[in-house]
Design an enzyme around this catalytic site. Structure first.
Site, short mmCIF file in Angstrom:
data_model
loop_
_atom_site.label_atom_id
_atom_site.label_comp_id
_atom_site.label_asym_id
_atom_site.label_seq_id
_atom_site.Cartn_x
_atom_site.Cartn_y
_atom_site.Cartn_z
CG HIS A 49 0.78 -9.44 -1.78
ND1 HIS A 49 0.33 -8.18 -1.44
CD2 HIS A 49 1.31 -9.32 -3.02
CE1 HIS A 49 0.58 -7.34 -2.44
NE2 HIS A 49 1.17 -8.01 -3.41
CG HIS A 87 0.65 -1.20 -8.25
ND1 HIS A 87 0.42 -2.54 -8.08
CD2 HIS A 87 -0.21 -0.80 -9.22
CE1 HIS A 87 -0.54 -2.94 -8.92
NE2 HIS A 87 -0.94 -1.90 -9.61
CG ASN A 119 -2.87 -5.18 -11.61
OD1 ASN A 119 -2.52 -4.81 -12.72
ND2 ASN A 119 -3.31 -4.35 -10.69
CG ASP A 175 3.00 -9.19 -7.14
OD1 ASP A 175 2.49 -9.08 -6.00
OD2 ASP A 175 2.52 -8.68 -8.15
#
Lengths: 427, 313
Positions: free
Chosen positions: A57, A176, A275, A302
């Site tokens: 990200h 996801h 998460n 992630d």
């Protein structure tokens, strides 16, 4: 262009050589000390193909307070990466050719790693209408991976259509896997501990049920599925079964799911809020074994930067996610290589070749052979360091490893032959 | 002891000390001038992010009877409702010199954050956090049980207590299981399976789905509030079915041994988990629980802050 020589380096930990690089390509592998050109000292260090992250990200556009394509690229280079896949949950969402081209161009301008934008599967990540996947695939960004990461494509029909649609341009849907109804307001792994801490549970079945559905859909329509951040032993079993049936599925695991367990949540420190959530020790064991035997194809970070205020609060109010780029190699070394679960060549598979193949990045993931693009991570497995959020290049500091002593260090990173990191610092 | 965050923080001896102290302080409550100078000059902040008039007033009365200065900081109508973070609120209270912060928060673990983040230097008392814990409620329940069933002294060894209702969402149940077990009691949780916490098998207590099978063998039964809205989320089909299967009515009360008492942390849902005739029966000790709440909270504040006041002198 003059040649660069990685002097005395040990490819995959094997016999030392000089790697000679010219015009961005490995042009020769010769006896140590005999290579001709500008020398980068790598005596006794280990050379691996530059790492490729299929799950990053970068937060730009929209959340430049947390990370930018430039700072994220710096963090990636320092972590030994030469390619990252920038997830689509930006603001605006990367669901059009315009946004993915913007991210791609920002990556080119930063020039430290290949920034490969991931396109959203559905418009605005809303799970209602398919985004213009074809336009993103044909754009300058050449998108091949599509994901609503952060949200699950939970509508079975939409998922089926997306899996079918991307076949036209050899794309992949990266799911996801999180059944939304089973995880409403979920805060941590559901188990004895969540009951005791009074935190709403995120049951393993919410991940496993979606993966089971999706591998069957992928089989039914003959398409390619990638499963993001597999976190449970049950998910491993489902993926293993799917592969045994010849279903075209790949899977990734994050460094934090290879190391950390749910017990950390008992501190109520939101630095551990992520998460999918941290799971049990049995899950960690199963994930390591699956990465070792190839059931899980790749390590993916992630990397999820968040500004301080989003973690400096009570658990329920905190954002989910943790940094990963600058610590991924150390965690892989600690959890997989040192215990003998992966050889250096196998680690190169999991951190470079497999993720490059999943993302269809032709210029990445090459073996260290003559003719290969010189994307190289040079690492020192005998070094160690104490992690500090403030020392990281990422614009955010939400690392769960702060204060921990982690083994290994990325010493040099070469991106298409050009050093982006030398002696552990940006070149 | 600096903070009271969880009933699990208390050893048997510490818990008994709190109960003994509460018993001594109860004598003060019976005097005409209900005040001790013990915490004079100290400031206790009631930081309530959730509406709970009864718990806040109980802490307020407790602190005032010990002569502490009390500041009530309610989330509604304050800067908190304008989006101020827990951290900034805490820093503000610290700057104002709070010696103790009594916190009620909708997020499980918020008192832990307050106590361990370095934002404040004073003591933190958990007055109920999310679906986690409510340790002073468990202390007042233990005090009430001891008074009725153990002559007001020692621990609760061998006492059999049933806790019935929405265990899953209940901070009262969590704290009671921990504290009553520490004090030697034998606790049985009773709820439909949907309202039982995941992993309850490993808790230090028994559990049952059948209230009628348990009631004849307990010394006390504690009924928990069950919100009718839970049926929207499919925890149970209807209020009627819930009250038929798990509610305490006079038929079920008759199954209890002669000496057994009926408790409820309040506020009660009459007609749901408890019928009006049970709630108003002489075996129901709800009003006394409220009185005991003040005494127990006085004891907690006294034990947490008493030493601090010595230092300032």
């Amino acid at each position: 262009m003059s040649a660069t020589v990685l002097r005395g380096v040990r490819p995959y930990g094997e016999d030392p050589v000089d790697i000679v690089i010219a015009d961005g390509v490995i042009v020769d592998l010769v006896a140590p000390g005999s290579g001709d050109g500008e020398v980068i000292d790598a005596d006794g260090l280990i050379a691996l193909p530059g790492f490729v992250d299929v799950h990053t990200h970068l937060r730009e556009p929209g959340r430049e307070d947390a990370e930018t394509v430039r700072t994220g690229s710096q963090a990636a280079a320092l972590g030994g990466f030469t390619c990252v896949h920038a997830m689509a949950n930006t603001s605006p969402v990367a669901d059009t050719a315009g946004v993915v081209e913007q991210v791609w161009r920002l990556g080119q301008e930063a020039g430290l790693v290949d920034v490969r934008p991931v396109g959203a599967v559905t418009v605005g990540l809303e799970g209602q209408r398919m985004a213009e996947l074809g336009a993103m695939a044909e754009s300058a960004a050449r998108v091949r991976m599509f994901s609503d990461d952060g949200k699950c494509v939970h509508d079975a029909v939409l998922m089926r259509r997306a899996l079918e649609y991307v076949k036209a341009f050899d794309g992949v849907v990266a799911q996801h896997a999180q059944e939304p109804r089973l995880t409403e307001n979920a805060q941590m792994n559901e188990g004895e501990l969540s009951g005791r801490l009074g935190l709403a549970g995120w049951p393993a079945v919410a991940e496993e049920a979606i993966i089971a559905r999706d591998v069957l859909l992928a089989q039914h329509v003959g398409s390619r599925l990638h499963v993001c951040h597999v976190s449970t032993a049950g998910s491993v079993e489902v993926v293993r079964w799917a592969k045994s049936k010849g279903i075209n599925v790949t899977a990734e695991v994050t460094p934090h799911h290879l190391l950390l367990t749910e017990e950390l949540v008992a501190t109520y420190d939101p630095i551990y809020k992520v998460n999918p959530p941290l799971r049990r020790a049995e899950d960690v064991e199963a994930l390591r074994a699956a990465l070792a035997d190839g059931t899980i194809d790749a390590i993916a970070t992630d990397h999820a930067p968040h500004p301080r205020e989003d973690k400096d609060c009570e658990w329920a109010a905190a954002a989910m996610g943790m940094l990963g780029l600058e610590t991924a190699f150390s965690i892989a070394l600690d959890t997989m290589v040192r215990p003998g679960l992966l050889s250096w060549r196998e680690l190169a598979q999991r951190m470079s070749a497999a993720p490059a193949r999943i993302g269809r990045v032709a210029t990445q993931g090459h073996d260290l052979v003559v003719g290969a693009v010189a994307n190289i991570a040079v690492v020192d497995p005998s070094a160690s360091r104490v992690v500090s959020g403030a020392d990281l290049a990422s614009k955010s500091s939400n690392t769960p490893y702060a204060g921990m002593e982690l083994p290994g260090r990325v010493v040099h990173t070469l991106f298409a032959g050009t050093p982006t990191v030398r002696d552990g610092a940006l070149a | 002891m600096k903070h009271l965050l969880s009933a699990a923080d208390l050893s048997r001896d510490e818990a008994v000390l709190i109960l003994d102290t509460a018993a001594e302080l109860a004598a003060v409550t019976d005097r005409s001038v209900k005040k001790l100078p013990t915490l004079r000059g100290l400031t206790v902040v009631n930081l309530f992010f959730e509406d709970s008039t009864r718990t806040r007033i109980s802490f307020e009365v407790a602190a005032k009877r010990l002569s502490a200065d009390v500041i009530n900081f309610a989330a509604k109508g304050s800067s908190v409702s304008k989006g101020e973070s827990l951290k900034d609120t805490a820093l503000t209270l610290e700057a104002m010199g709070a010696d103790a912060v009594v916190i009620r928060h909708q997020a499980s673990g918020a008192p832990h954050r307050l106590a361990t983040s370095g934002w404040i230097g004073g003591s933190v008392v958990n007055a109920g956090d999310g679906t986690h814990e409510h340790p002073t409620q468990a202390l007042l329940d233990a005090f009430t049980l001891r008074r009725h069933l153990r002559d007001g002294a020692g621990d609760l060894a061998g006492l059999r207590v049933a806790i019935v209702g929405d265990i899953l969402h209940s901070r009262v149940a969590r704290s009671n299981v921990l504290l009553l077990q520490t004090l030697g009691a034998d606790v049985t949780l009773i709820a439909p399976p949907t309202l039982m916490p995941f992993g309850v098998e490993s808790w230090p207590c028994r559990f049952s789905y059948d209230i009628d099978a348990v009631l004849p063998d307990v010394d006390a039964v504690m009924m928990l509030r069950v919100q009718a809205e839970r049926m929207q989320a499919a925890y149970f089909p209807s209020s009627l079915e819930y009250s038929r299967m798990y509610g305490l009515d006079s038929r079920r009360m008759a199954m209890l041994p002669e000496h057994a008492i009926v408790m409820h942390p309040g506020p009660m849902n009459r007609g749901m988990e408890i019928s009006a005739d049970v709630a108003d029966s002489p075996r129901a000790v709800m009003v006394e629980q409220v009185t005991n709440g003040v005494n127990v909270r006085m004891a907690v504040l006294y034990l947490l802050l008493g030493g601090r006041q010595e230092e300032t002198r």
